[in-house]
Design a protein around this motif. Structure first.
Motif, PDB file in Angstrom:
ATOM      1  N   SER A  25       0.841  -1.194   0.000  1.00  9.27           N
ATOM      2  CA  SER A  25       0.000   0.000   0.000  1.00  9.27           C
ATOM      3  C   SER A  25       0.880   1.248   0.000  1.00  9.27           C
ATOM      4  O   SER A  25       1.716   1.431   0.893  1.00  9.27           O
ATOM      5  CB  SER A  25      -0.908   0.011   1.227  1.00  9.27           C
ATOM      6  OG  SER A  25      -1.514   1.279   1.400  1.00  9.27           O
ATOM      7  N   VAL A  26       0.671   2.126  -1.000  1.00  5.71           N
ATOM      8  CA  VAL A  26       1.376   3.409  -1.038  1.00  5.71           C
ATOM      9  C   VAL A  26       0.955   4.280   0.140  1.00  5.71           C
ATOM     10  O   VAL A  26       1.774   4.943   0.769  1.00  5.71           O
ATOM     11  CB  VAL A  26       1.101   4.131  -2.373  1.00  5.71           C
ATOM     12  CG1 VAL A  26       1.663   5.552  -2.346  1.00  5.71           C
ATOM     13  CG2 VAL A  26       1.704   3.354  -3.540  1.00  5.71           C
ATOM     14  N   THR A  27      -0.338   4.253   0.461  1.00  8.95           N
ATOM     15  CA  THR A  27      -0.848   5.064   1.575  1.00  8.95           C
ATOM     16  C   THR A  27      -0.202   4.658   2.893  1.00  8.95           C
ATOM     17  O   THR A  27       0.264   5.498   3.675  1.00  8.95           O
ATOM     18  CB  THR A  27      -2.372   4.930   1.682  1.00  8.95           C
ATOM     19  OG1 THR A  27      -2.973   5.349   0.459  1.00  8.95           O
ATOM     20  CG2 THR A  27      -2.905   5.763   2.830  1.00  8.95           C
ATOM     21  N   ARG A  28      -0.165   3.334   3.148  1.00  5.24           N
ATOM     22  CA  ARG A  28       0.414   2.849   4.398  1.00  5.24           C
ATOM     23  C   ARG A  28       1.916   3.108   4.456  1.00  5.24           C
ATOM     24  O   ARG A  28       2.461   3.486   5.504  1.00  5.24           O
ATOM     25  CB  ARG A  28       0.133   1.354   4.534  1.00  5.24           C
ATOM     26  CG  ARG A  28       0.647   0.732   5.816  1.00  5.24           C
ATOM     27  CD  ARG A  28       0.044   1.380   7.030  1.00  5.24           C
ATOM     28  NE  ARG A  28       0.542   0.781   8.263  1.00  5.24           N
ATOM     29  CZ  ARG A  28       0.689   1.432   9.395  1.00  5.24           C
ATOM     30  NH1 ARG A  28       0.386   2.738   9.466  1.00  5.24           N
ATOM     31  NH2 ARG A  28       1.133   0.820  10.471  1.00  5.24           N
ATOM     32  N   ALA A  29       2.597   2.948   3.328  1.00  8.39           N
ATOM     33  CA  ALA A  29       4.035   3.213   3.279  1.00  8.39           C
ATOM     34  C   ALA A  29       4.318   4.683   3.569  1.00  8.39           C
ATOM     35  O   ALA A  29       5.273   5.021   4.273  1.00  8.39           O
ATOM     36  CB  ALA A  29       4.598   2.819   1.913  1.00  8.39           C
ATOM     37  N   ALA A  30       3.465   5.578   3.031  1.00  7.92           N
ATOM     38  CA  ALA A  30       3.633   7.013   3.278  1.00  7.92           C
ATOM     39  C   ALA A  30       3.484   7.323   4.763  1.00  7.92           C
ATOM     40  O   ALA A  30       4.238   8.120   5.329  1.00  7.92           O
ATOM     41  CB  ALA A  30       2.613   7.805   2.458  1.00  7.92           C
ATOM     42  N   GLU A  31       2.490   6.685   5.413  1.00 12.33           N
ATOM     43  CA  GLU A  31       2.288   6.903   6.850  1.00 12.33           C
ATOM     44  C   GLU A  31       3.515   6.458   7.651  1.00 12.33           C
ATOM     45  O   GLU A  31       3.956   7.154   8.568  1.00 12.33           O
ATOM     46  CB  GLU A  31       1.057   6.129   7.325  1.00 12.33           C
ATOM     47  CG  GLU A  31      -0.266   6.671   6.786  1.00 12.33           C
ATOM     48  CD  GLU A  31      -1.436   5.792   7.171  1.00 12.33           C
ATOM     49  OE1 GLU A  31      -1.180   4.710   7.769  1.00 12.33           O
ATOM     50  OE2 GLU A  31      -2.592   6.162   6.875  1.00 12.33           O
ATOM     51  N   LEU A  32       4.055   5.305   7.318  1.00 13.34           N
ATOM     52  CA  LEU A  32       5.202   4.777   8.055  1.00 13.34           C
ATOM     53  C   LEU A  32       6.460   5.611   7.827  1.00 13.34           C
ATOM     54  O   LEU A  32       7.323   5.702   8.712  1.00 13.34           O
ATOM     55  CB  LEU A  32       5.458   3.322   7.654  1.00 13.34           C
ATOM     56  CG  LEU A  32       4.366   2.330   8.082  1.00 13.34           C
ATOM     57  CD1 LEU A  32       4.629   0.955   7.466  1.00 13.34           C
ATOM     58  CD2 LEU A  32       4.318   2.217   9.609  1.00 13.34           C
ATOM     59  N   LEU A  33       6.554   6.223   6.658  1.00 13.02           N
ATOM     60  CA  LEU A  33       7.704   7.074   6.354  1.00 13.02           C
ATOM     61  C   LEU A  33       7.513   8.507   6.831  1.00 13.02           C
ATOM     62  O   LEU A  33       8.461   9.303   6.806  1.00 13.02           O
ATOM     63  CB  LEU A  33       7.973   7.082   4.845  1.00 13.02           C
ATOM     64  CG  LEU A  33       8.547   5.792   4.256  1.00 13.02           C
ATOM     65  CD1 LEU A  33       8.525   5.854   2.731  1.00 13.02           C
ATOM     66  CD2 LEU A  33       9.971   5.564   4.765  1.00 13.02           C
ATOM     67  N   GLY A  34       6.297   8.846   7.260  1.00 12.05           N
ATOM     68  CA  GLY A  34       6.018  10.210   7.676  1.00 12.05           C
ATOM     69  C   GLY A  34       6.010  11.178   6.514  1.00 12.05           C
ATOM     70  O   GLY A  34       6.364  12.354   6.675  1.00 12.05           O
TER      71      GLY A  34
END
Length: 313
Positions: A25-34
């Protein structure tokens, strides 16, 4: 394309690839990367361009990796783990278990004033560590630069003035001056001692001179400035034998306070105030920038600071 032309991957892009592989998930990856989702999409575009592969394909089940990504993910995770270990690693020095040898440049006065305390302290903490006291000479600067020596203790003119680049220094304590003589001196000892040891008294006496080191240069310059001269009957290259000579003669010695006090205490000599306004100087520890973060060198410097640093009120 040569090896030098091969683009280097930014660590954050490798982290993104790993997270996308895990989360799909791009969305979830973005959240984890801040990061924002558009930013992560831009990073993914850079990855695809650099690796010449789509890497992930959007499906109803999420972002699915391509065969190229499946083949790369093991290497990517190894690189990330290696970078993590590298960033977390810190050289650890265990003095109690170490058999390291430390080489320290110091004056012969420091053999009397500093070395016994330093050795006793090091021996208590690290019984297998070996210390070597090296003579202050022209080898000092290159030895500190190459790591042949670890530290210099004293006053080193070239390092003091900044003539040699790449060195650190720390002031440990300041030195002023005292005079020593036989406690049974016919004019300066016992009840015969004057209430005020003046410059006239000083110049009237016979002297023993230590004709080496920074101290001698400062004393000699002060006498020249006063247009005065001592009556020197004995010259010595160092402090060896000085206590015995003073104890068996009517000579006067003019010394920095640290070495003078140590010799007076050990040999029962009389301490007199120095009537000359000789400039004071600082005893420092010096080390090269190459070893500023070296764990063993830092430990040695911390020991010297703990033992000798003059705490200001």
């Amino acid at each position: 394309m040569t090896d030098l032309d091969t683009p280097l991957l930014d660590p954050k892009l490798l982290r993104l690839l790993d997270l996308l592989y895990t989360t799909r998930s791009v969305t979830r990856a973005a959240e984890l990367l801040g990061q924002s989702q558009p930013t992560v999409s831009i990073w993914l575009g850079r990855l695809r361009l650099t690796l010449s592969d789509p890497l992930f394909v959007r499906t109803p089940e999420g972002m699915q990796p391509t065969p190229r990504t499946d083949a790369l993910i093991g290497t990517v995770r190894e690189v990330l783990e290696g970078m993590k270990r590298l960033s977390e690693s810190q050289a650890v020095f265990e003095p109690a278990a170490s058999k390291r040898e430390f080489r320290i440049f110091m004056t012969d006065a420091s053999h009397v004033t500093l070395l016994p305390r330093l050795y006793a302290h090091v021996r208590a903490l690290a019984p297998s560590i070996r210390l070597e006291a090296a003579t202050m000479d022209a080898r000092l600067v290159p030895a500190l630069q190459t790591g042949e020596a670890d530290l210099a203790l004293g006053l080193v003119r070239g390092l003091e003035t900044g003539a040699e680049a790449g060195f650190y220094q720390q002031t440990l304590f300041d030195q002023d001056w005292i005079c020593l003589c036989n406690p049974r001196h016919p004019r300066l000892g016992g009840k015969a001692a004057p209430d005020n040891f003046s410059l006239d008294h000083y110049l009237a006496e016979a002297h023993v001179a230590i004709v080496s080191g920074t101290g001698y240069q400062l004393l000699d310059a002060t006498l020249k400035h006063l247009d005065a001269a001592r009556r020197v009957l004995l010259e010595l290259p160092g402090f060896l034998g000085l206590p015995a000579i003073l104890s068996s003669s009517d000579l006067v010695a003019t010394l920095p306070r640290h070495i003078g006090s140590s010799l007076a205490e050990a040999a029962g000599l009389r301490i007199l105030p120095c009537p000359l306004n000789i400039p004071s100087f600082s005893v420092k520890q010096y080390w090269h920038a190459r070893y500023h973060h070296d764990a063993a060198n830092r430990w040695l410097r911390s020991i010297c600071a703990e033992l000798f640093l003059q705490r200001k009120p």
